[in-house]
Design an enzyme around this catalytic site. Structure first.
Site, PDB file in Angstrom:
ATOM      1  CB  THR A  10      -0.941   0.026   1.230  1.00 25.00           C
ATOM      2  OG1 THR A  10      -0.129  -0.104   2.409  1.00 25.00           O
ATOM      3  CG2 THR A  10      -1.958  -1.096   1.187  1.00 25.00           C
ATOM      4  N   GLY A  11       2.163   1.118   0.057  1.00 21.27           N
ATOM      5  CA  GLY A  11       3.054   2.279   0.044  1.00 21.27           C
ATOM      6  C   GLY A  11       3.387   2.707  -1.383  1.00 21.27           C
ATOM      7  CD  GLN A  12       7.277   6.887  -3.867  1.00 21.72           C
ATOM      8  OE1 GLN A  12       7.037   8.062  -4.009  1.00 21.72           O
ATOM      9  NE2 GLN A  12       8.506   6.438  -3.616  1.00 21.72           N
ATOM     10  CG  ASP A  13       9.312   2.417  -3.330  1.00 22.61           C
ATOM     11  OD1 ASP A  13       8.923   3.542  -3.686  1.00 22.61           O
ATOM     12  OD2 ASP A  13      10.476   2.196  -2.936  1.00 22.61           O
ATOM     13  NE  ARG A  35      -1.224   0.890   8.996  1.00 24.78           N
ATOM     14  CZ  ARG A  35      -0.313   0.114   9.567  1.00 24.78           C
ATOM     15  NH1 ARG A  35      -0.619  -0.655  10.587  1.00 24.78           N
ATOM     16  NH2 ARG A  35       0.932   0.096   9.097  1.00 24.78           N
ATOM     17  CB  ALA A  81       6.526  -3.789   5.302  1.00 25.14           C
ATOM     18  CD  GLN A  83       8.466   5.378  10.878  1.00 28.81           C
ATOM     19  OE1 GLN A  83       7.961   6.000   9.927  1.00 28.81           O
ATOM     20  NE2 GLN A  83       9.591   5.759  11.434  1.00 28.81           N
ATOM     21  CB  THR A 125      17.521   3.333   2.913  1.00 30.18           C
ATOM     22  OG1 THR A 125      17.618   4.771   2.865  1.00 30.18           O
ATOM     23  CG2 THR A 125      17.805   2.917   4.355  1.00 30.18           C
ATOM     24  CD  GLU A 127      18.422   8.810   6.743  1.00 28.28           C
ATOM     25  OE1 GLU A 127      18.295   9.431   5.685  1.00 28.28           O
ATOM     26  OE2 GLU A 127      18.588   9.373   7.847  1.00 28.28           O
ATOM     27  CE1 TYR A 149      13.330   3.863   7.056  1.00 27.47           C
ATOM     28  CE2 TYR A 149      15.203   5.197   6.364  1.00 27.47           C
ATOM     29  CZ  TYR A 149      14.183   4.319   6.060  1.00 27.47           C
ATOM     30  OH  TYR A 149      14.022   3.883   4.764  1.00 27.47           O
ATOM     31  CE  LYS A 153      14.160   0.583   5.445  1.00 23.44           C
ATOM     32  NZ  LYS A 153      13.480  -0.438   4.640  1.00 23.44           N
ATOM     33  NE  ARG A 184       9.095  10.177  -1.093  1.00 24.09           N
ATOM     34  CZ  ARG A 184       9.824   9.393  -0.298  1.00 24.09           C
ATOM     35  NH1 ARG A 184       9.283   8.334   0.293  1.00 24.09           N
ATOM     36  NH2 ARG A 184      11.104   9.641  -0.122  1.00 24.09           N
TER      37      ARG A 184
HETATM   38  P1  NAP Z   1       5.983   4.037   2.295  1.00 26.33           P
HETATM   39  O1  NAP Z   1       5.217   4.732   1.206  1.00 26.33           O
HETATM   40  O2  NAP Z   1       6.076   4.671   3.620  1.00 26.33           O
HETATM   41  O3  NAP Z   1       5.344   2.564   2.462  1.00 26.33           O
HETATM   42  C1  NAP Z   1       5.616   1.764   3.579  1.00 26.33           C
HETATM   43  C2  NAP Z   1       4.708   0.557   3.541  1.00 26.33           C
HETATM   44  O4  NAP Z   1       4.984  -0.268   4.695  1.00 26.33           O
HETATM   45  C3  NAP Z   1       3.204   0.876   3.600  1.00 26.33           C
HETATM   46  O5  NAP Z   1       2.514  -0.003   2.761  1.00 26.33           O
HETATM   47  C4  NAP Z   1       2.863   0.572   5.060  1.00 26.33           C
HETATM   48  O6  NAP Z   1       1.517   0.227   5.265  1.00 26.33           O
HETATM   49  C5  NAP Z   1       3.755  -0.641   5.282  1.00 26.33           C
HETATM   50  N1  NAP Z   1       3.937  -0.966   6.690  1.00 26.33           N
HETATM   51  C6  NAP Z   1       4.293  -0.134   7.703  1.00 26.33           C
HETATM   52  N2  NAP Z   1       4.349  -0.797   8.866  1.00 26.33           N
HETATM   53  C7  NAP Z   1       4.033  -2.098   8.597  1.00 26.33           C
HETATM   54  C8  NAP Z   1       3.922  -3.261   9.380  1.00 26.33           C
HETATM   55  N3  NAP Z   1       4.166  -3.248  10.692  1.00 26.33           N
HETATM   56  N4  NAP Z   1       3.573  -4.420   8.766  1.00 26.33           N
HETATM   57  C9  NAP Z   1       3.318  -4.443   7.446  1.00 26.33           C
HETATM   58  N5  NAP Z   1       3.388  -3.363   6.640  1.00 26.33           N
HETATM   59  C10 NAP Z   1       3.748  -2.198   7.206  1.00 26.33           C
HETATM   60  O7  NAP Z   1       7.464   3.747   1.802  1.00 26.33           O
HETATM   61  P2  NAP Z   1       8.072   3.718   0.315  1.00 26.33           P
HETATM   62  O8  NAP Z   1       8.577   5.075  -0.016  1.00 26.33           O
HETATM   63  O9  NAP Z   1       7.150   3.012  -0.592  1.00 26.33           O
HETATM   64  O10 NAP Z   1       9.374   2.824   0.542  1.00 26.33           O
HETATM   65  C11 NAP Z   1       9.315   1.402   0.422  1.00 26.33           C
HETATM   66  C12 NAP Z   1      10.480   0.797   1.192  1.00 26.33           C
HETATM   67  O11 NAP Z   1      11.704   1.276   0.667  1.00 26.33           O
HETATM   68  C13 NAP Z   1      10.516   1.143   2.672  1.00 26.33           C
HETATM   69  O12 NAP Z   1      11.058   0.034   3.353  1.00 26.33           O
HETATM   70  C14 NAP Z   1      11.469   2.323   2.754  1.00 26.33           C
HETATM   71  O13 NAP Z   1      12.048   2.392   4.042  1.00 26.33           O
HETATM   72  C15 NAP Z   1      12.468   1.916   1.684  1.00 26.33           C
HETATM   73  N6  NAP Z   1      13.155   3.014   1.017  1.00 26.33           N
HETATM   74  C16 NAP Z   1      12.462   4.044   0.481  1.00 26.33           C
HETATM   75  C17 NAP Z   1      13.128   5.054  -0.211  1.00 26.33           C
HETATM   76  C18 NAP Z   1      12.389   6.200  -0.823  1.00 26.33           C
HETATM   77  O14 NAP Z   1      13.034   7.205  -1.134  1.00 26.33           O
HETATM   78  N7  NAP Z   1      11.078   6.088  -1.069  1.00 26.33           N
HETATM   79  C19 NAP Z   1      14.527   4.985  -0.335  1.00 26.33           C
HETATM   80  C20 NAP Z   1      15.204   3.899   0.220  1.00 26.33           C
HETATM   81  C21 NAP Z   1      14.509   2.899   0.875  1.00 26.33           C
HETATM   82  P3  NAP Z   1       0.366   1.349   5.529  1.00 26.33           P
HETATM   83  O15 NAP Z   1      -0.019   1.854   4.174  1.00 26.33           O
HETATM   84  O16 NAP Z   1      -0.707   0.589   6.208  1.00 26.33           O
HETATM   85  O17 NAP Z   1       1.006   2.399   6.390  1.00 26.33           O
HETATM   86  N1  GDD Z   2      10.225  15.751   5.443  1.00 31.52           N
HETATM   87  C1  GDD Z   2      10.748  16.977   5.462  1.00 31.52           C
HETATM   88  N2  GDD Z   2       9.957  18.044   5.796  1.00 31.52           N
HETATM   89  N3  GDD Z   2      12.056  17.130   5.169  1.00 31.52           N
HETATM   90  C2  GDD Z   2      12.555  18.385   5.164  1.00 31.52           C
HETATM   91  C3  GDD Z   2      11.782  19.512   5.470  1.00 31.52           C
HETATM   92  C4  GDD Z   2      10.420  19.329   5.818  1.00 31.52           C
HETATM   93  O1  GDD Z   2       9.683  20.259   6.115  1.00 31.52           O
HETATM   94  N4  GDD Z   2      12.565  20.613   5.380  1.00 31.52           N
HETATM   95  C5  GDD Z   2      13.784  20.200   5.024  1.00 31.52           C
HETATM   96  N5  GDD Z   2      13.788  18.850   4.904  1.00 31.52           N
HETATM   97  C6  GDD Z   2      14.963  18.019   4.578  1.00 31.52           C
HETATM   98  C7  GDD Z   2      15.207  16.909   5.593  1.00 31.52           C
HETATM   99  O2  GDD Z   2      15.825  17.449   6.778  1.00 31.52           O
HETATM  100  C8  GDD Z   2      16.112  16.013   4.777  1.00 31.52           C
HETATM  101  O3  GDD Z   2      17.437  16.472   4.826  1.00 31.52           O
HETATM  102  C9  GDD Z   2      15.587  16.186   3.340  1.00 31.52           C
HETATM  103  O4  GDD Z   2      14.751  17.347   3.366  1.00 31.52           O
HETATM  104  C10 GDD Z   2      14.784  15.000   2.813  1.00 31.52           C
HETATM  105  O5  GDD Z   2      13.800  14.648   3.768  1.00 31.52           O
HETATM  106  P1  GDD Z   2      12.659  13.560   3.438  1.00 31.52           P
HETATM  107  O6  GDD Z   2      11.967  13.910   2.182  1.00 31.52           O
HETATM  108  O7  GDD Z   2      11.835  13.415   4.674  1.00 31.52           O
HETATM  109  O8  GDD Z   2      13.490  12.241   3.102  1.00 31.52           O
HETATM  110  P2  GDD Z   2      14.726  11.543   3.843  1.00 31.52           P
HETATM  111  O9  GDD Z   2      15.936  11.737   2.979  1.00 31.52           O
HETATM  112  O10 GDD Z   2      14.815  11.914   5.252  1.00 31.52           O
HETATM  113  O11 GDD Z   2      14.281  10.007   3.797  1.00 31.52           O
HETATM  114  C11 GDD Z   2      13.739   9.426   2.602  1.00 31.52           C
HETATM  115  O12 GDD Z   2      14.784   8.904   1.818  1.00 31.52           O
HETATM  116  C12 GDD Z   2      15.500   7.805   2.400  1.00 31.52           C
HETATM  117  C13 GDD Z   2      16.583   7.408   1.419  1.00 31.52           C
HETATM  118  O13 GDD Z   2      17.681   8.257   1.545  1.00 31.52           O
HETATM  119  C14 GDD Z   2      12.747   8.355   3.026  1.00 31.52           C
HETATM  120  O14 GDD Z   2      12.037   7.910   1.898  1.00 31.52           O
HETATM  121  C15 GDD Z   2      13.436   7.165   3.658  1.00 31.52           C
HETATM  122  O15 GDD Z   2      12.484   6.115   3.880  1.00 31.52           O
HETATM  123  C16 GDD Z   2      14.521   6.685   2.693  1.00 31.52           C
HETATM  124  O16 GDD Z   2      15.184   5.565   3.229  1.00 31.52           O
END
Ligand code: NAP
Ligand code: GDD
Length: 327
Positions: A10-13, A35, A81, A83, A125, A127, A149, A153, A184
């Site tokens: 249900t998340g973005q990816d 939920r 999945a 947080q 990630t 991160e 986080y 990870k 997103r």
């Molecule tokens: P997201 O939109 O936050 O999606 C997270 C998903 O995990 C949602 O479907 C959520 O369900 C589910 N989830 C949360 N807690 C759970 C639990 N206890 N049991 C089962 N499912 C649970 O994240 P995303 O951006 O698609 O990212 C996908 C994965 O890639 C994550 O692991 C994230 O940490 C990792 N990642 C993301 C990025 C990025 O830039 N997007 C980069 C690097 C790694 P609900 O919808 O019910 O909340």
């Molecule tokens: N969210 C948010 N909100 N970030 C802000 C803001 C704000 O108002 N203002 C500045 N930022 C800065 C954050 O401090 C961070 O440096 C940057 O914007 C990106 O923040 P996010 O978009 O929240 O992403 P992230 O880099 O912390 O984490 C995302 O990318 C990771 C991969 O590097 C998430 O998708 C993680 O799940 C993922 O692993």
């Protein structure tokens, strides 16, 4: 027919990956956490809510994972999945550890107990690089996570490698840099900005409060990145790959692109609000995707400008619809 199980569907990816796999002819199952309100809006946005089989379960509940694997008989398991919001991980560090960290070993154990021949993808990630140790981060760059986080990870990353080495499971980690899309979550900075740009342009908002706009990220398009996940599981041997664009941009310049797209100046609307500063910041991320390019023939194809424009367009559409519905 190949069968895939996606946690975090249900998340973005999860939504983009489900669509990608359906197009490849897979039978797609998704683990859906219970939920109190519906979480399927992304699957609906992509028009695939009736094409995937959703199984209720939670990555913190081993029995539900075993059940999901038995029902799906998956050949490929994608663990998305988590947080996933870095900011929240300081407020809920233990939940983040349990879901984002221990959840991974739960799923690996479930695979070990049901069908160890299933291939496994772990959503690692950038991160994890945190306080960067190389100017351009690659698979050999040492990790230095800067948030609960990132620490959770890192556990997920190493336990995946450990299960690959201990039990010969085909388990790969994709070290993905930030990737965004119209799907997103609104709490992440790109979507927070594009949503605000749409609201300001249409007269519903006056200011945008942000934290550290000098932070730099390597942003790509989620639609491109899910292909890389799939490619990793098609390789003969499991391995770990950095997935990134190879370009980095400040939050400030990303704002500039978004506001300029609707003929506005970001300086007139953005307010710096220390409320959004993080206890420890990842100042800059810049990935080196050379290995993915060489071994997977994968390359990011969407520029940041194209990505932000796509997101602003989608948010303008949403906000216009909201205005029309409210009358
Ligand atoms: P997201 O939109 O936050 O999606 C997270 C998903 O995990 C949602 O479907 C959520 O369900 C589910 N989830 C949360 N807690 C759970 C639990 N206890 N049991 C089962 N499912 C649970 O994240 P995303 O951006 O698609 O990212 C996908 C994965 O890639 C994550 O692991 C994230 O940490 C990792 N990642 C993301 C990025 C990025 O830039 N997007 C980069 C690097 C790694 P609900 O919808 O019910 O909340
Ligand atoms: N969210 C948010 N909100 N970030 C802000 C803001 C704000 O108002 N203002 C500045 N930022 C800065 C954050 O401090 C961070 O440096 C940057 O914007 C990106 O923040 P996010 O978009 O929240 O992403 P992230 O880099 O912390 O984490 C995302 O990318 C990771 C991969 O590097 C998430 O998708 C993680 O799940 C993922 O692993």
């Amino acid at each position: 027919m190949k069968r895939a199980l996606i946690t975090g569907i249900t998340g973005q990816d999860g939504a983009y990956l489900a669509k990608f796999l359906l197009n490849k002819g897979y039978k797609v199952y998704g683990l859906m956490a219970r939920r109190s309100t519906s979480t399927t809006w992304r699957l609906e946005f992509l028009g695939i809510e009736n094409e995937v089989d959703l199984i209720e379960g939670d990555v913190t509940d081993l029995s539900s994972l075993i059940r999901a694997l038995k029902i799906s008989e998956a050949n490929e398991v994608y663990n998305l999945a988590a947080q996933s919001f870095v900011g929240t991980s300081w407020d809920q560090p233990i939940l983040t550890a349990e879901v984002t960290g221990v959840g991974v070993v739960n799923l690996l154990e479930a695979i070990r107990l049901t069908d160890p021949s299933a291939k496994f993808y772990q959503a690692s990630t950038s991160e994890m690089f945190g306080l960067i140790q190389d100017e351009k981060q690659s698979e050999s760059t040492p990790f230095y996570p800067r948030s609960p986080y990132g620490v959770a990870k890192l556990y997920g990353h190493w336990i995946t490698i450990n299960y690959r080495e201990s039990f010969n499971i085909h388990a790969s980690c994709g070290i993905l840099f930030n990737h965004e899309s119209p799907l997103r979550g609104i709490e992440f900075v790109t979507r927070k900005v594009t949503d605000a740009v749409a609201r300001i342009k249409l007269g519903l908002q006056e200011e945008l409060h942000l934290g550290n706009i000098d932070a730099k990220r390597d942003w790509g398009f989620a639609g491109d990145y899910v292909e890389a996940m799939w490619l990793m599981l098609q390789q003969e041997n499991a391995d770990d790959y950095v997935i990134a664009t190879g370009e980095t941009t400040t939050v400030r310049d990303m704002c500039k692109i978004a506001f300029e797209y609707v003929d506005l100046k970001y300086e007139e609307y953005v307010v710096i609000d220390p409320k959004f500063y993080r206890p420890a910041e990842v100042e800059v991320l810049l990935g080196n995707p050379a290995k993915a390019q060489e071994k997977l023939s994968w390359k990011a194809t969407t520029s940041l400008k194209q990505l932000i424009q796509m997101m602003v367009e989608a948010d303008l559409k949403r906000v216009k619809k909201e205005i029309a519905t409210k009358g």
